[in-house]
Design a protein around this motif. Structure first.
Motif, PDB file in Angstrom:
ATOM      1  N   ARG A  70       6.546  -4.022  27.884  1.00  0.00           N
ATOM      2  CA  ARG A  70       7.533  -3.488  28.822  1.00  0.00           C
ATOM      3  C   ARG A  70       7.090  -3.740  30.263  1.00  0.00           C
ATOM      4  O   ARG A  70       7.894  -4.155  31.106  1.00  0.00           O
ATOM      5  CB  ARG A  70       7.726  -1.985  28.592  1.00  0.00           C
ATOM      6  N   SER A  71       5.819  -3.502  30.553  1.00  0.00           N
ATOM      7  CA  SER A  71       5.305  -3.749  31.901  1.00  0.00           C
ATOM      8  C   SER A  71       5.407  -5.227  32.259  1.00  0.00           C
ATOM      9  O   SER A  71       5.738  -5.581  33.395  1.00  0.00           O
ATOM     10  CB  SER A  71       3.848  -3.285  31.999  1.00  0.00           C
ATOM     11  N   SER A  72       5.124  -6.091  31.286  1.00  0.00           N
ATOM     12  CA  SER A  72       5.218  -7.531  31.536  1.00  0.00           C
ATOM     13  C   SER A  72       6.662  -7.946  31.805  1.00  0.00           C
ATOM     14  O   SER A  72       6.934  -8.765  32.698  1.00  0.00           O
ATOM     15  CB  SER A  72       4.660  -8.307  30.338  1.00  0.00           C
ATOM     16  N   ALA A  73       7.594  -7.391  31.028  1.00  0.00           N
ATOM     17  CA  ALA A  73       9.009  -7.722  31.234  1.00  0.00           C
ATOM     18  C   ALA A  73       9.478  -7.243  32.604  1.00  0.00           C
ATOM     19  O   ALA A  73      10.211  -7.952  33.311  1.00  0.00           O
ATOM     20  CB  ALA A  73       9.857  -7.096  30.128  1.00  0.00           C
ATOM     21  N   ARG A  74       9.064  -6.043  32.980  1.00  0.00           N
ATOM     22  CA  ARG A  74       9.440  -5.523  34.299  1.00  0.00           C
ATOM     23  C   ARG A  74       8.884  -6.410  35.412  1.00  0.00           C
ATOM     24  O   ARG A  74       9.578  -6.713  36.386  1.00  0.00           O
ATOM     25  CB  ARG A  74       8.926  -4.087  34.451  1.00  0.00           C
ATOM     26  N   LEU A  75       7.625  -6.815  35.279  1.00  0.00           N
ATOM     27  CA  LEU A  75       7.018  -7.674  36.297  1.00  0.00           C
ATOM     28  C   LEU A  75       7.752  -9.008  36.384  1.00  0.00           C
ATOM     29  O   LEU A  75       8.051  -9.497  37.488  1.00  0.00           O
ATOM     30  CB  LEU A  75       5.539  -7.903  35.971  1.00  0.00           C
ATOM     31  N   ALA A  76       8.052  -9.598  35.235  1.00  0.00           N
ATOM     32  CA  ALA A  76       8.763 -10.875  35.229  1.00  0.00           C
ATOM     33  C   ALA A  76      10.141 -10.736  35.872  1.00  0.00           C
ATOM     34  O   ALA A  76      10.567 -11.596  36.658  1.00  0.00           O
ATOM     35  CB  ALA A  76       8.894 -11.395  33.797  1.00  0.00           C
ATOM     36  N   LYS A  77      10.834  -9.657  35.558  1.00  0.00           N
ATOM     37  CA  LYS A  77      12.168  -9.432  36.117  1.00  0.00           C
ATOM     38  C   LYS A  77      12.107  -9.253  37.634  1.00  0.00           C
ATOM     39  O   LYS A  77      12.918  -9.833  38.377  1.00  0.00           O
ATOM     40  CB  LYS A  77      12.788  -8.197  35.460  1.00  0.00           C
ATOM     41  N   VAL A  78      11.146  -8.461  38.107  1.00  0.00           N
ATOM     42  CA  VAL A  78      11.012  -8.243  39.551  1.00  0.00           C
ATOM     43  C   VAL A  78      10.705  -9.559  40.264  1.00  0.00           C
ATOM     44  O   VAL A  78      11.336  -9.900  41.276  1.00  0.00           O
ATOM     45  CB  VAL A  78       9.922  -7.197  39.853  1.00  0.00           C
ATOM     46  N   LEU A  79       9.750 -10.315  39.749  1.00  0.00           N
ATOM     47  CA  LEU A  79       9.370 -11.567  40.405  1.00  0.00           C
ATOM     48  C   LEU A  79      10.502 -12.592  40.352  1.00  0.00           C
ATOM     49  O   LEU A  79      10.726 -13.334  41.324  1.00  0.00           O
ATOM     50  CB  LEU A  79       8.103 -12.129  39.758  1.00  0.00           C
ATOM     51  N   TYR A  80      11.218 -12.627  39.242  1.00  0.00           N
ATOM     52  CA  TYR A  80      12.335 -13.569  39.139  1.00  0.00           C
ATOM     53  C   TYR A  80      13.449 -13.200  40.121  1.00  0.00           C
ATOM     54  O   TYR A  80      13.988 -14.061  40.825  1.00  0.00           O
ATOM     55  CB  TYR A  80      12.871 -13.593  37.712  1.00  0.00           C
ATOM     56  N   ASP A  81      13.781 -11.918  40.188  1.00  0.00           N
ATOM     57  CA  ASP A  81      14.827 -11.490  41.120  1.00  0.00           C
ATOM     58  C   ASP A  81      14.411 -11.738  42.565  1.00  0.00           C
ATOM     59  O   ASP A  81      15.215 -12.198  43.389  1.00  0.00           O
ATOM     60  CB  ASP A  81      15.135 -10.004  40.917  1.00  0.00           C
ATOM     61  N   ARG A 123      -3.426  -8.182  34.406  1.00  0.00           N
ATOM     62  CA  ARG A 123      -4.019  -8.720  33.178  1.00  0.00           C
ATOM     63  C   ARG A 123      -4.158  -7.646  32.112  1.00  0.00           C
ATOM     64  O   ARG A 123      -4.066  -7.938  30.914  1.00  0.00           O
ATOM     65  CB  ARG A 123      -5.406  -9.320  33.444  1.00  0.00           C
ATOM     66  N   THR A 124      -4.361  -6.398  32.515  1.00  0.00           N
ATOM     67  CA  THR A 124      -4.569  -5.343  31.519  1.00  0.00           C
ATOM     68  C   THR A 124      -3.351  -5.165  30.629  1.00  0.00           C
ATOM     69  O   THR A 124      -3.491  -4.813  29.456  1.00  0.00           O
ATOM     70  CB  THR A 124      -4.913  -3.996  32.185  1.00  0.00           C
ATOM     71  N   PHE A 125      -2.146  -5.408  31.169  1.00  0.00           N
ATOM     72  CA  PHE A 125      -0.971  -5.287  30.301  1.00  0.00           C
ATOM     73  C   PHE A 125      -0.486  -6.637  29.779  1.00  0.00           C
ATOM     74  O   PHE A 125       0.004  -6.721  28.653  1.00  0.00           O
ATOM     75  CB  PHE A 125       0.167  -4.501  30.971  1.00  0.00           C
ATOM     76  N   ILE A 126      -0.659  -7.701  30.547  1.00  0.00           N
ATOM     77  CA  ILE A 126      -0.254  -9.016  30.035  1.00  0.00           C
ATOM     78  C   ILE A 126      -1.076  -9.374  28.799  1.00  0.00           C
ATOM     79  O   ILE A 126      -0.548  -9.880  27.805  1.00  0.00           O
ATOM     80  CB  ILE A 126      -0.410 -10.097  31.123  1.00  0.00           C
ATOM     81  N   ASP A 127      -2.369  -9.090  28.839  1.00  0.00           N
ATOM     82  CA  ASP A 127      -3.253  -9.417  27.715  1.00  0.00           C
ATOM     83  C   ASP A 127      -2.887  -8.664  26.441  1.00  0.00           C
ATOM     84  O   ASP A 127      -3.259  -9.090  25.343  1.00  0.00           O
ATOM     85  CB  ASP A 127      -4.709  -9.084  28.068  1.00  0.00           C
ATOM     86  N   ARG A 128      -2.175  -7.542  26.568  1.00  0.00           N
ATOM     87  CA  ARG A 128      -1.875  -6.694  25.416  1.00  0.00           C
ATOM     88  C   ARG A 128      -0.389  -6.642  25.092  1.00  0.00           C
ATOM     89  O   ARG A 128       0.067  -5.737  24.414  1.00  0.00           O
ATOM     90  CB  ARG A 128      -2.387  -5.267  25.686  1.00  0.00           C
TER      91      ARG A 128
END
Length: 351
Positions: free
Chosen positions: A255-266, A237-242
């Motif tokens: 960038r952290s949100s994009a990385r998380l989304a990419k990891v979870l999607y893959d 939440r600390t990075f998604i919120d920002r």
């Protein structure tokens, strides 16, 4: 003669001087503090996400933090070690995390450890109720966070894919700042949907012991020590919120949100992710040695507990944690400004 030691740490990959080095003590002392609180039946503050995607403060036992009821003397504390059960989710070597808890052959818990001081540089001059601690997050922290989420949701990968695919399938170039900035709102939306759906599966991830000083001085406050624990979802939440930034920009949080989304999607698509490739490619022109930093003005809103300002343990517990002359093994850095501040006060008083 008994060797210098730390309370509760019996089985460990750090022995002798390795307990006391500058970088080592920042993780060995927190482990000892947790063992002490465990034996005294003192719970830590647990920061977790509710269904409204708010980070709320509850309490968590150290048994639940360690994920074992085995006594301290039977637990192995492996510092800077790989949590092997997560390796199956990555094509490349996942490397180590700050602390791995094991009981015999049982893998109990991987933990990031962040020892922080209250107040930090941005809050010390405010009223005490507003004091906070700075939190600096490494790329390795968020990658391990994603792996832990994957393990918790391993039986739900098809549903996770259904959440992310409408947005992620059409992304042609994940490393393109222009492309990611144009859909950042959509990425944040699917991350929010994911967290609402699976918030019941969050688990402890980051152990943040705090030590409180008298304002900006290095002197310990009367209420000096405590432990906050962030769940993996709460840290996210600390990075998604920002993450929202101008349409053509991608900030560190996005960038952290994009990385998380990419990891979870893959992971939801193939069961594994190329973590090293994702983290090296998805930089968007930002330096890659640090994921992001949160000042005390930010963390205080998440660490919304009276114990942030009034830690539960006094300074005198140090004599119960640092044993057999261990304090003499410490070798703090000498800084010129610090020497002037403490050694020449009388000189300036004479002026």
């Amino acid at each position: 003669m008994l060797e210098p030691s730390l309370y509760g740490i019996h089985k460990t990959n750090r022995k002798g001087n390795d307990l006391w080095g500058k970088n080592q003590f920042n993780s060995t002392f927190p482990a000892s503090l947790a063992c002490y609180m465990r034996d005294k039946d003192i719970k830590a503050v647990y920061l977790k996400v509710n269904e409204q995607l708010q980070v709320v403060a509850e309490e968590i036992s150290i048994d639940d933090l360690f994920n074992t009821t085995a006594p301290n003397e039977e637990i192995t504390f492996s510092f800077e070690s790989k949590y092997q059960p997560y390796q199956k989710f990555a094509f490349d070597d996942i490397k180590g995390i700050d602390l791995v808890i094991k009981h015999g052959e049982e893998w109990c818990r991987p933990l990031e450890v962040k020892l922080t001081v209250v107040p930090d540089q941005t809050t010390y001059n405010e009223i005490e109720a507003n004091w906070g601690a700075e939190l600096v997050i490494r790329p390795a922290s968020t990658s391990y966070c994603a792996l832990g989420i994957a393990e918790s949701c391993e039986n739900d990968l098809r549903e996770i894919r259904d959440i992310f695919e409408p947005v992620c399938y059409g992304i042609q170039h994940w490393d393109s700042k222009l492309e990611i900035s144009s859909i950042q709102g959509n990425l944040i939306t699917v991350l929010d949907i994911f967290q609402r759906r699976f918030c019941q599966k969050q688990k402890p991830f980051l152990m943040q012991p705090i030590w409180k000083t008298k304002g900006k001085s290095p002197l310990l406050a009367d209420n000096a020590f405590d432990i906050f624990v962030w769940s993996d979802f709460a840290l996210c939440r600390t990075f998604i919120d920002r993450s929202t930034s101008p349409q053509t920009e991608v900030n560190r949080f996005m960038r952290s949100s994009a990385r998380l989304a990419k990891v979870l999607y893959d992971l939801s698509s193939t069961g594994k992710a190329h973590l090293e490739k994702i983290y090296s490619a998805l930089t968007y022109g930002l330096q890659s040695d640090k994921e992001f930093a949160l000042s005390g003005k930010i963390t205080r809103h998440y660490m919304n507990s009276p114990r942030r300002v009034h830690p539960i343990l006094p300074p005198k517990i140090l004599t119960e944690l640092i044993l057999n002359g261990g304090e003499k093994k410490l070798s703090p850095e000498r800084r010129f400004d610090q020497t002037i501040y403490y050694s020449t006060e009388s000189l300036f008083n004479e002026l």
